[in-house]
Design an enzyme around this catalytic site. Structure first.
Site, mmCIF file in Angstrom:
data_model
loop_
_atom_site.group_PDB
_atom_site.id
_atom_site.type_symbol
_atom_site.label_atom_id
_atom_site.label_comp_id
_atom_site.label_asym_id
_atom_site.label_seq_id
_atom_site.Cartn_x
_atom_site.Cartn_y
_atom_site.Cartn_z
ATOM 1 N N LYS A 66 0.804 -1.226 0.000
ATOM 2 C CA LYS A 66 0.000 0.000 0.000
ATOM 3 C C LYS A 66 0.837 1.277 0.000
ATOM 4 O O LYS A 66 0.456 2.289 0.572
ATOM 5 C CB LYS A 66 -0.981 0.028 1.182
ATOM 6 C CG LYS A 66 -1.718 -1.280 1.425
ATOM 7 C CD LYS A 66 -2.305 -1.899 0.174
ATOM 8 C CE LYS A 66 -3.405 -1.066 -0.448
ATOM 9 N NZ LYS A 66 -3.946 -1.688 -1.696
ATOM 10 N N GLY A 68 2.254 2.411 -3.117
ATOM 11 C CA GLY A 68 2.367 2.870 -4.500
ATOM 12 C C GLY A 68 2.838 1.783 -5.441
ATOM 13 O O GLY A 68 3.356 2.072 -6.527
ATOM 14 N N THR A 69 2.641 0.529 -5.064
ATOM 15 C CA THR A 69 3.118 -0.606 -5.865
ATOM 16 C C THR A 69 2.565 -0.581 -7.283
ATOM 17 O O THR A 69 3.312 -0.691 -8.264
ATOM 18 C CB THR A 69 2.724 -1.929 -5.184
ATOM 19 O OG1 THR A 69 3.227 -1.948 -3.845
ATOM 20 C CG2 THR A 69 3.279 -3.117 -5.954
ATOM 21 N N HIS A 136 7.305 -7.654 -2.144
ATOM 22 C CA HIS A 136 7.093 -6.923 -0.893
ATOM 23 C C HIS A 136 8.128 -7.350 0.153
ATOM 24 O O HIS A 136 8.006 -6.966 1.322
ATOM 25 C CB HIS A 136 5.696 -7.200 -0.333
ATOM 26 C CG HIS A 136 4.588 -6.476 -1.043
ATOM 27 N ND1 HIS A 136 4.723 -5.185 -1.510
ATOM 28 C CD2 HIS A 136 3.312 -6.859 -1.339
ATOM 29 C CE1 HIS A 136 3.590 -4.808 -2.084
ATOM 30 N NE2 HIS A 136 2.722 -5.795 -1.993
ATOM 31 N N SER A 166 -4.376 3.661 3.936
ATOM 32 C CA SER A 166 -4.612 2.837 2.753
ATOM 33 C C SER A 166 -4.685 1.359 3.140
ATOM 34 O O SER A 166 -5.549 0.615 2.645
ATOM 35 C CB SER A 166 -3.496 3.062 1.724
ATOM 36 O OG SER A 166 -3.713 2.281 0.572
#
Length: 240
Positions: A66, A68-69, A136, A166
């Site tokens: 969360k 900006g991937t 991640h 987010s």
């Protein structure tokens, strides 16, 4: 080709004595190498260590969840597909604007979820060069052969308050309101969240920002100065 985690339960039996928490219904976190991870993710990491053979031309888009991937994937796809040497998507699609027909997450798979692990769906041997993957994983948990391969790593970070909000909305939709906003905020601050602690995750990549193969950018930089940020990203990816 990635394969399923055969015998992985035996291989991860050492986790039996590791600290654990029940995070949400049917969701357990194990504290492994300083981070809270799901057991299946740890199995995937071990498979990556054993099977993934990174190439110097590979590109790894790293992020904490969360932060900006999807935006980073979209920018990278645009840059690579508009370069003089057209980038081909994993499914062999070379159309002029891939993002008109595909979600960025369809074009750049997660290394630890879609290319390795028990439910892999992408055969990396069919991905044309430069191969682009997403992750991640914290920097310290990336296999050493990935760090030493010469492949390029792009990391995006985001303001922790916005990251938390987010995340709250995302996990609320996924798991339901099992805890209050205040309890969720306390979890985030303590680091007992997927891939947490957030601050340790960011700090590990921040410390590597002077590495010639690591590019560190923030969500806020992209918003405030998109032209210069995208130009710098393109140069790092070897594109005009």
């Amino acid at each position: 080709m990635a394969t399923s985690a055969q015998g992985s339960d035996e291989e991860t039996s050492f986790l039996d004595d590791s600290p654990k928490v029940e995070w949400r219904p049917s969701t357990t976190f194990v504290h492994w190498k300083g981070f809270w991870l799901m057991p299946d993710l740890i199995k995937s990491i071990m498979i990556i260590e054993n099977q993934f053979k990174p190439l110097p031309s590979d590109i790894l888009l790293a992020s904490y969840p969360k932060t900006g991937t999807t935006w980073l994937k979209a920018l990278s796809i645009s840059i690579l597909s508009h370069n003089s040497k057209a980038w081909i998507s994993p499914d062999g699609d070379a159309q002029a604007d891939l993002l008109q027909a595909h979600n960025p997450n369809e074009l750049i798979p997660f290394l630890e979820m879609e290319t390795f692990g028990e439910n892999w769906s992408q055969n990396i041997n069919k991905v044309p060069s430069p191969r682009v993957f997403s992750t991640h994983l914290p920097y310290s948990i990336l296999p050493e052969h990935v760090k030493n391969s010469g492949c390029r790593v792009v990391y995006i970070s985001r303001n922790p308050a916005d990251t938390f909000v987010s995340s709250w909305h995302f996990y609320f939709k996924k798991f339901g309101a099992s805890i209050s906003f205040e309890e969720a905020f306390d979890e985030f601050c303590r680091g007992v969240v997927p891939g947490g602690p957030f601050f340790d995750h960011v700090l590990e990549y921040w410390k590597e920002r002077k590495n010639k193969n690591v590019f560190f950018v923030t969500y806020e930089e992209l918003k405030e100065n998109p032209k210069e940020s995208v130009r710098s990203l393109a140069e790092f990816l070897g594109c005009s």
